[in-house]
Scaffold this motif. Structure first.
Motif, PDB file in Angstrom:
ATOM      1  N   UNK A 158       0.823  -1.212   0.000  1.00 60.45           N
ATOM      2  CA  UNK A 158       0.000   0.000   0.000  1.00 60.45           C
ATOM      3  C   UNK A 158       0.858   1.263   0.000  1.00 60.45           C
ATOM      4  N   UNK A 159       2.124   1.128   0.376  1.00 59.94           N
ATOM      5  CA  UNK A 159       3.044   2.261   0.417  1.00 59.94           C
ATOM      6  C   UNK A 159       3.776   2.326  -0.918  1.00 59.94           C
ATOM      7  N   UNK A 160       3.665   3.456  -1.602  1.00 57.65           N
ATOM      8  CA  UNK A 160       4.389   3.584  -2.861  1.00 57.65           C
ATOM      9  C   UNK A 160       5.876   3.656  -2.537  1.00 57.65           C
ATOM     10  N   UNK A 161       6.646   2.772  -3.175  1.00 59.18           N
ATOM     11  CA  UNK A 161       8.046   2.631  -2.821  1.00 59.18           C
ATOM     12  C   UNK A 161       8.899   2.485  -4.081  1.00 59.18           C
ATOM     13  N   UNK A 162      10.072   3.085  -4.046  1.00 55.54           N
ATOM     14  CA  UNK A 162      11.048   2.961  -5.131  1.00 55.54           C
ATOM     15  C   UNK A 162      11.831   1.684  -4.863  1.00 55.54           C
ATOM     16  N   UNK A 163      11.449   0.607  -5.537  1.00 58.97           N
ATOM     17  CA  UNK A 163      12.026  -0.704  -5.242  1.00 58.97           C
ATOM     18  C   UNK A 163      11.994  -1.555  -6.505  1.00 58.97           C
ATOM     19  N   UNK A 164      13.060  -2.278  -6.815  1.00 61.78           N
ATOM     20  CA  UNK A 164      13.073  -3.097  -8.032  1.00 61.78           C
ATOM     21  C   UNK A 164      12.010  -4.204  -8.043  1.00 61.78           C
ATOM     22  N   UNK A 165      11.628  -4.704  -6.878  1.00 65.14           N
ATOM     23  CA  UNK A 165      10.719  -5.848  -6.815  1.00 65.14           C
ATOM     24  C   UNK A 165       9.291  -5.487  -6.431  1.00 65.14           C
ATOM     25  N   UNK A 166       9.005  -4.187  -6.340  1.00 67.96           N
ATOM     26  CA  UNK A 166       7.648  -3.718  -6.041  1.00 67.96           C
ATOM     27  C   UNK A 166       7.337  -2.610  -7.039  1.00 67.96           C
ATOM     28  N   UNK A 167       6.291  -2.799  -7.846  1.00 69.81           N
ATOM     29  CA  UNK A 167       6.008  -1.758  -8.835  1.00 69.81           C
ATOM     30  C   UNK A 167       5.205  -0.619  -8.206  1.00 69.81           C
ATOM     31  N   UNK A 168       4.964   0.420  -8.983  1.00 71.86           N
ATOM     32  CA  UNK A 168       4.311   1.618  -8.454  1.00 71.86           C
ATOM     33  C   UNK A 168       2.834   1.386  -8.145  1.00 71.86           C
ATOM     34  N   UNK A 169       2.278   0.247  -8.599  1.00 67.77           N
ATOM     35  CA  UNK A 169       0.892  -0.116  -8.270  1.00 67.77           C
ATOM     36  C   UNK A 169       0.818  -0.992  -7.025  1.00 67.77           C
ATOM     37  N   UNK A 170       1.968  -1.335  -6.442  1.00 72.14           N
ATOM     38  CA  UNK A 170       1.989  -2.137  -5.220  1.00 72.14           C
ATOM     39  C   UNK A 170       2.114  -3.628  -5.446  1.00 72.14           C
ATOM     40  N   UNK A 171       2.238  -4.061  -6.691  1.00 72.04           N
ATOM     41  CA  UNK A 171       2.431  -5.490  -6.961  1.00 72.04           C
ATOM     42  C   UNK A 171       3.817  -5.898  -6.483  1.00 72.04           C
ATOM     43  N   UNK A 172       3.905  -7.094  -5.914  1.00 77.02           N
ATOM     44  CA  UNK A 172       5.143  -7.568  -5.300  1.00 77.02           C
ATOM     45  C   UNK A 172       5.682  -8.758  -6.081  1.00 77.02           C
ATOM     46  N   UNK A 173       6.957  -8.697  -6.419  1.00 75.94           N
ATOM     47  CA  UNK A 173       7.619  -9.804  -7.110  1.00 75.94           C
ATOM     48  C   UNK A 173       8.402 -10.608  -6.073  1.00 75.94           C
ATOM     49  N   UNK A 174       7.762 -11.657  -5.590  1.00 77.75           N
ATOM     50  CA  UNK A 174       8.384 -12.559  -4.619  1.00 77.75           C
ATOM     51  C   UNK A 174       8.020 -13.965  -5.065  1.00 77.75           C
ATOM     52  N   UNK A 175       9.027 -14.782  -5.350  1.00 73.58           N
ATOM     53  CA  UNK A 175       8.785 -16.096  -5.954  1.00 73.58           C
ATOM     54  C   UNK A 175       7.794 -16.963  -5.181  1.00 73.58           C
ATOM     55  N   UNK A 176       7.789 -16.897  -3.847  1.00 68.94           N
ATOM     56  CA  UNK A 176       6.877 -17.764  -3.091  1.00 68.94           C
ATOM     57  C   UNK A 176       5.427 -17.274  -3.159  1.00 68.94           C
TER      58      UNK A 176
END
Length: 184
Positions: free
Chosen positions: A97-115
């Motif tokens: 829910x927190x907009x974050x500058x992160x390679x594995x979290x896009x600006x819409x809040x989707x999370x790239x975590x294999x599990x």
């Protein structure tokens, strides 16, 4: 014919007795039973906090992560968990829910975590996801990005990446994207 009739009578009797015996509550689903077990066995790190907006609904909750080391130290990041009825055979839906500058979290809040995707297995628990999310803040993975711009900066210039993370957490623009302040 007799067996069918006696089964119907038994069903009616159970339906009549059911609510009185169970206090009017419905039987818990497999997902509810498993999430209850997972939550009771949680071993939350000191950098994490869970919040249940509706204490009667364990299938929807929030998790706050406040890293105490790494690029994101001092920030507070909130994730929304929606656990479906297919749990534990299907991974929960997790969004940041927190907009974050992160390679594995896009600006819409989707999370790239294999599990949360292809590597999900029913033996994994909510605790596994929490530790996986926490690890993303300690070791962002530019090899499997959702935010390709952040991943590229991290791979090419760690110092500029760190400056961008700090700018975004203080509240401000990174490129043309505005980030709300998320420092504690």
């Amino acid at each position: 014919m007799i067996k069918l009739f006696s089964l119907k009578q038994q069903q009616k009797k159970e339906e009549g007795d059911g609510p009185a015996k169970s206090g009017g509550q419905k039987r818990a689903s497999a997902a509810q039973l498993r999430i209850t077990k997972d939550i009771n066995e949680l071993n939350l790190p000191k950098t994490c906090h869970m919040d249940f907006p509706d204490p009667d609904d364990l299938l929807n909750f929030k998790l706050s992560i406040s890293p105490d080391e790494g690029f994101y130290r001092g920030g507070k990041f909130t994730f929304n968990f929606k656990v479906g009825q297919g749990y534990p055979h299907e991974a929960p839906k997790v969004k940041c829910e927190t907009m974050v500058y992160h390679p594995n979290i896009d600006l819409d809040g989707n999370v790239c975590l294999n599990i949360l995707r292809e590597d999900w297995k029913p033996v994994l628990t909510i605790n596994s996801i929490i530790y996986g999310l926490q690890y993303l803040f300690l070791e962002p993975n530019p090899e499997d990005p959702l935010n390709k711009d952040a991943a590229e900066v991290l791979q090419n210039n760690r110092r500029i990446f760190e400056q961008n993370v700090n700018k975004s957490m203080r509240g401000g623009y990174v490129g043309s994207t505005y980030f709300e302040r998320c420092l504690k």
